[in-house]
Design a protein around this motif. Structure first.
Motif, mmCIF file in Angstrom:
data_model
loop_
_atom_site.group_PDB
_atom_site.id
_atom_site.type_symbol
_atom_site.label_atom_id
_atom_site.label_comp_id
_atom_site.label_asym_id
_atom_site.label_seq_id
_atom_site.Cartn_x
_atom_site.Cartn_y
_atom_site.Cartn_z
ATOM 1 N N GLN A 27 -2.331 -0.211 1.592
ATOM 2 C CA GLN A 27 -2.086 1.230 1.456
ATOM 3 C C GLN A 27 -0.595 1.516 1.340
ATOM 4 O O GLN A 27 -0.161 2.350 0.535
ATOM 5 N N GLU A 28 0.205 0.851 2.136
ATOM 6 C CA GLU A 28 1.654 1.075 2.100
ATOM 7 C C GLU A 28 2.233 0.641 0.765
ATOM 8 O O GLU A 28 3.090 1.317 0.195
ATOM 9 N N ILE A 29 1.759 -0.489 0.238
ATOM 10 C CA ILE A 29 2.250 -0.964 -1.063
ATOM 11 C C ILE A 29 1.865 0.020 -2.164
ATOM 12 O O ILE A 29 2.669 0.343 -3.047
ATOM 13 N N SER A 30 0.628 0.531 -2.108
ATOM 14 C CA SER A 30 0.187 1.481 -3.149
ATOM 15 C C SER A 30 0.978 2.788 -3.049
ATOM 16 O O SER A 30 1.249 3.436 -4.054
ATOM 17 N N ARG A 31 1.369 3.214 -1.868
ATOM 18 C CA ARG A 31 2.184 4.411 -1.717
ATOM 19 C C ARG A 31 3.563 4.211 -2.322
ATOM 20 O O ARG A 31 4.096 5.124 -2.967
ATOM 21 N N HIS A 32 4.155 3.046 -2.117
ATOM 22 C CA HIS A 32 5.495 2.788 -2.650
ATOM 23 C C HIS A 32 5.435 2.656 -4.161
ATOM 24 O O HIS A 32 6.409 3.017 -4.848
ATOM 25 N N ARG A 33 4.356 2.163 -4.733
ATOM 26 C CA ARG A 33 4.236 2.041 -6.177
ATOM 27 C C ARG A 33 4.005 3.411 -6.812
ATOM 28 O O ARG A 33 4.402 3.645 -7.953
ATOM 29 N N GLY A 34 3.344 4.287 -6.092
ATOM 30 C CA GLY A 34 3.016 5.612 -6.632
ATOM 31 C C GLY A 34 4.226 6.531 -6.679
ATOM 32 O O GLY A 34 4.206 7.571 -7.303
ATOM 33 N N ARG A 35 5.314 6.199 -6.120
ATOM 34 C CA ARG A 35 6.498 7.062 -6.099
ATOM 35 C C ARG A 35 7.242 6.977 -7.353
ATOM 36 O O ARG A 35 7.536 6.485 -8.211
#
Length: 130
Positions: free
Chosen positions: A122-130
């Motif tokens: 989840q944390e990786i997907s949040r950082h990619r979505g920025r």
């Protein structure tokens, strides 16, 4: 209440239990030494007949005595049963508890790995979505 067994009234001596062989007649094969008189064969004492049951003294309630003896016997049996059950069950329960703890640790470790993997994803997907 102590659960020690009551010692017997009379314990046979070694010479009463072990039968010493009679010496062989002269001129026959056998031990050359003469037996020690301290180890001479003795016959066990004859068994005494059991005494006839003594009637209870007048005024003694036989039923009350029976109930008192049964209650005392029940307490002793309960105590002995508890001790024996503890002796038998303690190792079995210890093994079962150890196995249960190993299984719980394995399951907990697996669950924690899954939770951490999801949190990281989840944390990786949040950082990619920025």
């Amino acid at each position: 209440m102590s659960m020690r067994p009551v010692p017997p009234g009379r314990v046979p001596t070694l010479t009463e239990v072990v039968r010493i062989a009679e010496p062989a007649p002269a001129g026959t094969a056998g031990p050359a030494s003469t037996p020690d008189p301290a180890f001479a064969r003795t016959e066990p004492a004859p068994l005494q007949p059991l005494a006839a049951p003594v009637p209870p003294p007048p005024g003694l309630d036989e039923e009350a005595v029976v109930q008192r003896v049964l209650a005392d016997l029940q307490r002793q049996i309960d105590l002995m049963l508890e001790v024996k059950l503890r002796e038998v069950l303690t190792p079995a329960l210890t093994r079962a508890t150890d196995a249960l703890m190993r299984e719980a640790r394995t399951e907990l470790a697996s669950t924690l790995r899954d939770i951490v993997a999801r949190a990281v994803a989840q944390e990786i997907s949040r950082h990619r979505g920025r």
